[in-house]
Write a protein that holds these residues in place. Structure first.
Motif: not given
Length: 306
Positions: A95-111, A116-126
């Motif tokens: 029930s608490e937004p803590v811990g690890t989220v495992c995410v898979s995606m294609p190589h191309g998404m890294a480009m 930037d969205d992932l970085t912003l999410f991490s900043e908002r949810h440390p």
């Protein structure tokens, strides 16, 4: 032969067994579940000794199941399903937004701007950590190979909760210098970089259906990142998703074309995890971010002139 009447499996036994079944070798099986090769080999040997029979035979294609191995397989898979269901049930109660989220995606998404969205999410949810897996293989959400899967596809058929976020466009890209050579002549005299087409082919259906049907298919690659890098170095033209091609500093859209419809971006998760706080936060955030920039992915352009 050891008396196997008193032998009882434990979950690790079956986990090692399934890893070898799915990979076809001891070494790849060990890598798939991140254990030492020697450990897996020893555990299987003990398992076979206690059963009193081999589970695998060697062949030119690798390890293959013996008859008793074939009979054991469905039992092992059912145990795995139950263990994973129990794991998802426990995680789903978080029930608490803590811990690890495992995410898979294609190589191309890294480009793409999704980084930037992932970085912003991490900043908002440390208190939430991201475990990002990049690859072109489709992960099995039922086996908890990932919590969330980001896919690029026309349709998805997984037994999972998810939605299509945006449709993408694609276009032909090249360097600015190469673009200067492009004339309004259906691509005559130009070269494209292809994807694993037969070596003797000088064209392909996707090229004949493009705005450059007279261009020649000259080079080939097997991965997206080399395709982008080679196009940016001037080797030839390449068809790319517009949200990737437009972002690259050394590429431009080739003249005399307009973007074409491409696949969509989907976000998927197992239904048992949809109420897990940290996963719900991640899925909702990323979905909103991507959909807010729909024009970045779906580009309805007009024919450009040189």
């Amino acid at each position: 032969m050891v008396n196997n009447e008193s032998y009882a499996f434990n979950w690790d036994d079956l986990k090692f067994f399934l890893a070898v079944v799915r990979s076809g070798s001891l070494r790849r099986g060990a890598e798939s579940i991140e254990v030492n090769h020697t450990t897996l080999t020893r555990r299987l040997s003990i398992m076979e000794e206690k059963i009193g029979s081999r589970l695998f035979d060697r062949s030119r294609q690798g390890l293959v199941l013996t008859q008793i191995g074939e009979e054991l397989l469905p039992f092992a898979e059912r145990v795995e399903d139950e263990m994973l269901s129990a794991s998802r049930m426990i995680i789903g109660r978080d029930s608490e937004p803590v811990g690890t989220v495992c995410v898979s995606m294609p190589h191309g998404m890294a480009m793409t701007s999704i980084m930037d969205d992932l970085t912003l999410f991490s900043e908002r949810h440390p208190d939430i950590s991201l475990n990002l897996q990049f690859g072109n293989d489709i992960v099995n959400l039922n086996r908890r190979e990932a919590d969330v899967s980001i896919r690029v596809a026309y349709e998805v058929y997984d037994d999972a909760v998810g939605r299509r976020l945006v449709q993408m466009s694609q276009a032909a890209y090249c360097t600015r210098e190469y673009a200067d050579q492009v004339k309004d002549n259906a691509g005559e005299g130009l070269h494209f970089i292809g994807w694993n087409e037969p070596e003797e082919d000088t064209s392909a259906p996707w090229l004949r259906d493009s705005f450059y049907p007279k261009a020649t298919l000259k080079h080939r690659v097997s991965e997206l990142v080399p395709l982008i890098t080679l196009a940016a170095s001037g080797l030839g033209m390449a068809y790319l998703a517009c949200n990737i091609g437009d972002r690259h500093p050394d590429l431009v859209r080739a003249p005399f074309q307009k973007p074409l419809p491409y696949r969509s971006i989907w976000i998927l998760l197992h239904s048992d995890l949809r109420r897990t706080a940290r996963i719900r936060r991640f899925v909702d955030f990323l979905g909103e971010q991507i959909q807010s920039r729909e024009n970045e992915f779906w580009v309805a352009g007009t024919v450009a002139s040189a």
